[in-house]
Motif scaffolding. Structure first.
Motif, PDB file in Angstrom:
ATOM      1  N   VAL A  62    -128.349 -76.634 -63.024  1.00  8.61           N
ATOM      2  CA  VAL A  62    -126.889 -76.614 -63.023  1.00  8.61           C
ATOM      3  C   VAL A  62    -126.360 -76.368 -61.607  1.00  8.61           C
ATOM      4  CG1 VAL A  62    -124.856 -75.378 -63.876  1.00  8.61           C
ATOM      5  CG2 VAL A  62    -126.749 -75.901 -65.433  1.00  8.61           C
ATOM      6  N   GLY A  63    -126.995 -75.448 -60.883  1.00 12.32           N
ATOM      7  CA  GLY A  63    -126.565 -75.196 -59.505  1.00 12.32           C
ATOM      8  C   GLY A  63    -126.720 -76.415 -58.626  1.00 12.32           C
ATOM      9  N   TYR A  64    -127.825 -77.140 -58.813  1.00 15.83           N
ATOM     10  CA  TYR A  64    -128.047 -78.370 -58.059  1.00 15.83           C
ATOM     11  C   TYR A  64    -126.990 -79.410 -58.415  1.00 15.83           C
ATOM     12  CZ  TYR A  64    -130.727 -82.370 -56.187  1.00 15.83           C
ATOM     13  OH  TYR A  64    -131.137 -83.481 -55.496  1.00 15.83           O
ATOM     14  N   GLY A  65    -126.687 -79.524 -59.702  1.00 16.38           N
ATOM     15  CA  GLY A  65    -125.675 -80.485 -60.126  1.00 16.38           C
ATOM     16  C   GLY A  65    -124.279 -80.138 -59.631  1.00 16.38           C
ATOM     17  N   LEU A  66    -123.945 -78.842 -59.635  1.00 13.31           N
ATOM     18  CA  LEU A  66    -122.635 -78.422 -59.150  1.00 13.31           C
ATOM     19  C   LEU A  66    -122.505 -78.597 -57.640  1.00 13.31           C
ATOM     20  CD1 LEU A  66    -121.975 -75.206 -61.275  1.00 13.31           C
ATOM     21  CD2 LEU A  66    -120.879 -77.435 -61.515  1.00 13.31           C
ATOM     22  N   GLY A  67    -123.569 -78.259 -56.898  1.00 10.28           N
ATOM     23  CA  GLY A  67    -123.505 -78.359 -55.445  1.00 10.28           C
ATOM     24  C   GLY A  67    -123.638 -79.787 -54.956  1.00 10.28           C
ATOM     25  N   PHE A  68    -124.790 -80.401 -55.256  1.00 15.34           N
ATOM     26  CA  PHE A  68    -125.079 -81.742 -54.750  1.00 15.34           C
ATOM     27  C   PHE A  68    -124.204 -82.800 -55.413  1.00 15.34           C
ATOM     28  CE2 PHE A  68    -127.341 -85.786 -54.816  1.00 15.34           C
ATOM     29  CZ  PHE A  68    -127.734 -85.930 -53.487  1.00 15.34           C
ATOM     30  N   GLY A 149    -117.655 -81.197 -48.383  1.00 15.45           N
ATOM     31  CA  GLY A 149    -118.656 -81.939 -49.135  1.00 15.45           C
ATOM     32  C   GLY A 149    -120.055 -81.720 -48.593  1.00 15.45           C
ATOM     33  N   ALA A 150    -120.176 -81.649 -47.273  1.00 17.67           N
ATOM     34  CA  ALA A 150    -121.483 -81.367 -46.669  1.00 17.67           C
ATOM     35  C   ALA A 150    -121.982 -79.981 -47.062  1.00 17.67           C
ATOM     36  CB  ALA A 150    -121.384 -81.483 -45.147  1.00 17.67           C
ATOM     37  N   PHE A 151    -121.067 -79.020 -47.160  1.00 15.09           N
ATOM     38  CA  PHE A 151    -121.465 -77.675 -47.581  1.00 15.09           C
ATOM     39  C   PHE A 151    -121.912 -77.672 -49.040  1.00 15.09           C
ATOM     40  CE2 PHE A 151    -120.543 -73.277 -48.979  1.00 15.09           C
ATOM     41  CZ  PHE A 151    -121.374 -72.603 -48.088  1.00 15.09           C
ATOM     42  N   GLY A 152    -121.234 -78.453 -49.878  1.00 15.57           N
ATOM     43  CA  GLY A 152    -121.670 -78.585 -51.273  1.00 15.57           C
ATOM     44  C   GLY A 152    -123.073 -79.167 -51.355  1.00 15.57           C
ATOM     45  N   TRP A 153    -123.380 -80.152 -50.509  1.00 15.53           N
ATOM     46  CA  TRP A 153    -124.726 -80.728 -50.459  1.00 15.53           C
ATOM     47  C   TRP A 153    -125.739 -79.643 -50.107  1.00 15.53           C
ATOM     48  CZ3 TRP A 153    -126.023 -85.635 -47.031  1.00 15.53           C
ATOM     49  CH2 TRP A 153    -127.333 -86.050 -47.307  1.00 15.53           C
ATOM     50  N   ALA A 154    -125.391 -78.779 -49.158  1.00 14.78           N
ATOM     51  CA  ALA A 154    -126.299 -77.706 -48.756  1.00 14.78           C
ATOM     52  C   ALA A 154    -126.546 -76.724 -49.901  1.00 14.78           C
ATOM     53  CB  ALA A 154    -125.728 -76.972 -47.542  1.00 14.78           C
ATOM     54  N   LYS A 164    -137.920 -75.708 -57.541  1.00 12.75           N
ATOM     55  CA  LYS A 164    -139.320 -76.088 -57.311  1.00 12.75           C
ATOM     56  C   LYS A 164    -139.799 -77.114 -58.344  1.00 12.75           C
ATOM     57  CE  LYS A 164    -140.343 -71.566 -55.300  1.00 12.75           C
ATOM     58  NZ  LYS A 164    -141.147 -70.323 -55.395  1.00 12.75           N
ATOM     59  N   PRO A 165    -139.166 -78.289 -58.391  1.00 11.78           N
ATOM     60  CA  PRO A 165    -139.518 -79.267 -59.431  1.00 11.78           C
ATOM     61  C   PRO A 165    -140.879 -79.906 -59.168  1.00 11.78           C
ATOM     62  CG  PRO A 165    -137.976 -80.239 -57.894  1.00 11.78           C
ATOM     63  CD  PRO A 165    -138.109 -78.794 -57.496  1.00 11.78           C
ATOM     64  N   ALA A 166    -141.633 -80.130 -60.236  1.00 13.79           N
ATOM     65  CA  ALA A 166    -142.883 -80.874 -60.104  1.00 13.79           C
ATOM     66  C   ALA A 166    -142.604 -82.350 -59.876  1.00 13.79           C
ATOM     67  CB  ALA A 166    -143.745 -80.683 -61.359  1.00 13.79           C
ATOM     68  N   ASP A 167    -141.511 -82.848 -60.431  1.00 14.67           N
ATOM     69  CA  ASP A 167    -141.102 -84.241 -60.252  1.00 14.67           C
ATOM     70  C   ASP A 167    -139.665 -84.243 -59.734  1.00 14.67           C
ATOM     71  OD1 ASP A 167    -140.315 -86.892 -60.445  1.00 14.67           O
ATOM     72  OD2 ASP A 167    -141.539 -87.276 -62.224  1.00 14.67           O
ATOM     73  N   PRO A 168    -139.457 -84.322 -58.392  1.00 13.10           N
ATOM     74  CA  PRO A 168    -138.096 -84.240 -57.841  1.00 13.10           C
ATOM     75  C   PRO A 168    -137.177 -85.342 -58.329  1.00 13.10           C
ATOM     76  CG  PRO A 168    -139.746 -83.917 -56.115  1.00 13.10           C
ATOM     77  CD  PRO A 168    -140.486 -84.380 -57.330  1.00 13.10           C
ATOM     78  N   LEU A 169    -137.705 -86.536 -58.598  1.00 10.57           N
ATOM     79  CA  LEU A 169    -136.838 -87.621 -59.046  1.00 10.57           C
ATOM     80  C   LEU A 169    -136.233 -87.318 -60.415  1.00 10.57           C
ATOM     81  CD1 LEU A 169    -135.583 -90.363 -58.612  1.00 10.57           C
ATOM     82  CD2 LEU A 169    -137.658 -91.412 -59.530  1.00 10.57           C
ATOM     83  N   ARG A 170    -137.023 -86.717 -61.307  1.00 10.01           N
ATOM     84  CA  ARG A 170    -136.474 -86.331 -62.615  1.00 10.01           C
ATOM     85  C   ARG A 170    -135.338 -85.329 -62.451  1.00 10.01           C
ATOM     86  NH1 ARG A 170    -141.516 -85.207 -66.780  1.00 10.01           N
ATOM     87  NH2 ARG A 170    -142.523 -87.263 -66.632  1.00 10.01           N
ATOM     88  N   LEU A 171    -135.525 -84.375 -61.547  1.00  7.85           N
ATOM     89  CA  LEU A 171    -134.470 -83.389 -61.315  1.00  7.85           C
ATOM     90  C   LEU A 171    -133.219 -84.068 -60.768  1.00  7.85           C
ATOM     91  CD1 LEU A 171    -133.476 -80.462 -61.187  1.00  7.85           C
ATOM     92  CD2 LEU A 171    -134.499 -80.301 -58.909  1.00  7.85           C
ATOM     93  N   THR A 172    -133.385 -85.028 -59.851  1.00  2.00           N
ATOM     94  CA  THR A 172    -132.245 -85.733 -59.295  1.00  2.00           C
ATOM     95  C   THR A 172    -131.488 -86.488 -60.375  1.00  2.00           C
ATOM     96  OG1 THR A 172    -133.370 -85.976 -57.160  1.00  2.00           O
ATOM     97  CG2 THR A 172    -131.545 -87.472 -57.608  1.00  2.00           C
ATOM     98  N   LEU A 173    -132.219 -87.111 -61.291  1.00  2.00           N
ATOM     99  CA  LEU A 173    -131.562 -87.856 -62.367  1.00  2.00           C
ATOM    100  C   LEU A 173    -130.879 -86.910 -63.359  1.00  2.00           C
ATOM    101  CD1 LEU A 173    -134.245 -90.619 -63.010  1.00  2.00           C
ATOM    102  CD2 LEU A 173    -132.029 -90.885 -61.866  1.00  2.00           C
ATOM    103  N   TRP A 174    -131.561 -85.813 -63.719  1.00  2.00           N
ATOM    104  CA  TRP A 174    -130.967 -84.877 -64.678  1.00  2.00           C
ATOM    105  C   TRP A 174    -129.803 -84.099 -64.067  1.00  2.00           C
ATOM    106  CZ3 TRP A 174    -131.081 -83.641 -69.771  1.00  2.00           C
ATOM    107  CH2 TRP A 174    -131.994 -84.347 -70.556  1.00  2.00           C
ATOM    108  N   MET A 175    -129.802 -83.968 -62.753  1.00  2.00           N
ATOM    109  CA  MET A 175    -128.656 -83.353 -62.095  1.00  2.00           C
ATOM    110  C   MET A 175    -127.371 -84.094 -62.405  1.00  2.00           C
ATOM    111  SD  MET A 175    -126.612 -84.301 -59.328  1.00  2.00           S
ATOM    112  CE  MET A 175    -127.689 -85.441 -58.514  1.00  2.00           C
ATOM    113  N   SER A 176    -127.470 -85.414 -62.653  1.00  2.00           N
ATOM    114  CA  SER A 176    -126.284 -86.229 -62.919  1.00  2.00           C
ATOM    115  C   SER A 176    -125.604 -85.874 -64.230  1.00  2.00           C
ATOM    116  CB  SER A 176    -126.676 -87.712 -62.929  1.00  2.00           C
ATOM    117  OG  SER A 176    -127.541 -87.996 -64.018  1.00  2.00           O
ATOM    118  N   VAL A 177    -126.271 -85.084 -65.081  1.00  2.00           N
ATOM    119  CA  VAL A 177    -125.665 -84.668 -66.349  1.00  2.00           C
ATOM    120  C   VAL A 177    -124.562 -83.630 -66.111  1.00  2.00           C
ATOM    121  CG1 VAL A 177    -126.151 -83.598 -68.596  1.00  2.00           C
ATOM    122  CG2 VAL A 177    -127.799 -85.194 -67.580  1.00  2.00           C
ATOM    123  N   VAL A 178    -124.614 -82.912 -64.996  1.00  2.00           N
ATOM    124  CA  VAL A 178    -123.680 -81.811 -64.756  1.00  2.00           C
ATOM    125  C   VAL A 178    -122.278 -82.282 -64.345  1.00  2.00           C
ATOM    126  CG1 VAL A 178    -123.278 -79.720 -63.388  1.00  2.00           C
ATOM    127  CG2 VAL A 178    -125.591 -80.270 -64.190  1.00  2.00           C
TER     128      VAL A 178
END
Length: 323
Positions: A62-68, A149-154, A164-178
């Motif tokens: 959720v934090g990744y989705g809210l920030g990034f 926006g750059a600070f949100g990315w950070a 610490k995702p084992a599969d970063p791409l899955r996390l990137t895709l699931w981040m889009s749910v937020v």
């Protein structure tokens, strides 16, 4: 890194640099907050249906989705809609790198080396120069929004590290749910149902087809394909080898904006941009490996013998001694 992998890294820089042209085209038709919600909703639906859960703590996802996802693109789209040039926006977002380093040092207790500190100072000086040039042109608000926006990315980067995702791409895709729900609520409250409805029912207007093409590019090429290739490269090579290729994103973005949109920048903005890119690149370089002193020649007659350990296993060798 093999030449074909370097070409892939260059292709990602090209995809991400052109993404700002696509965003500019989409903003010509869709209101910015609703466009953010729409962008991530188009990724979130197939993700929930077909992509396995990334197996990370929910709070960091959720934090990744809210920030990034939410904060970065809310402020970026808002800033571009308010007048931030697409090419310059691609440059200002590079401020996420020093912001990430500072957040890591503050909240993750990551130690900064001298090179990182110098890189941060150089990048901040570059951003200050760009901001001063924008203030002279009475467009400082869009600049500050893009910087936010750059600070949100950070913030998203920091949560990504903690996940610490084992599969970063899955996390990137699931981040889009937020982002879709909070951005849709914000769009309804600020932009209004009438404006949102008009953007969804007026595809016969000039620029509507380009807006749809830009949205498709952002979702398929900029997010799925670009992030997928980048993640694939990051899992096969050290981050210090892959990450510097991202410095080409503002080069592509500003060049494409000059060619396609006829955007121009002042000499001061070019100097500030060079300082930002140089500072980020300097701060991202890997630390130098410690120099191992030369032990010198082995004295004559000092034969290396293998010494057994007390456990009976073969231990390390020392010249001329037996335990």
């Amino acid at each position: 890194m093999p030449i074909r992998h370097r070409l892939l890294a260059l292709s990602v820089a090209l995809m991400w640099g052109l993404n700002f042209i696509a965003i500019d085209a989409s903003l010509a038709h869709f209101p910015p907050f609703f466009l953010v919600a729409l962008r991530f909703a188009l990724i979130a639906v197939p993700t929930v249906l077909f992509v396995p859960w990334p197996k990370v703590p929910v709070r960091w996802l959720v934090g990744y989705g809210l920030g990034f996802g939410t904060l970065q693109f809310m402020f970026l789209y808002w800033g571009m809609a308010a007048g931030m040039p697409a090419g310059l926006a691609s440059l200002v977002l590079q401020a996420s790198a020093p912001f990430t380093v500072l957040l890591g040092a503050t909240f993750l207790r990551e130690r900064l080396n001298g090179r990182q500190l110098i890189g941060i100072v150089v990048a901040v000086c570059g951003m200050a120069l760009v901001g001063w040039q924008r203030a002279e042109n009475a467009t400082v608000i869009p600049f500050l929004l893009t910087l936010a926006g750059a600070f949100g990315w950070a913030i998203g980067n920091t949560c990504n590290r903690l996940a610490k995702p084992a599969d970063p791409l899955r996390l990137t895709l699931w981040m889009s749910v937020v982002p879709p729900l909070p951005m849709l609520a914000l769009a309804l409250a600020i932009e209004g149902p009438a404006r949102i409805g008009a953007s969804l029912t007026s595809f016969d207007e000039p620029g509507a087809l380009g807006a749809l093409a830009g949205l498709a590019y952002t979702v398929v090429v900029g997010t799925v394909l670009g992030s997928g290739v980048w993640t694939w490269l990051m899992t096969r090579h050290p981050a210090g080898v892959v990450a510097p290729f991202s410095m080409l994103v503002p080069v592509v973005g500003m060049t494409a904006a000059w060619v396609v949109l006829r955007e121009t920048v002042s000499p001061g903005e070019l100097i500030g941009g060079a300082l930002v890119v140089g500072g980020v690149l300097l701060g991202s370089l890997p630390p130098r490996a410690p120099r191992v002193p030369d032990p010198g020649p082995v004295p004559a007659g000092a034969a290396a013998t293998v010494e057994p350990s007390r456990s009976g296993k073969v231990g390390a060798s020392r010249p001329g001694t037996v335990e």
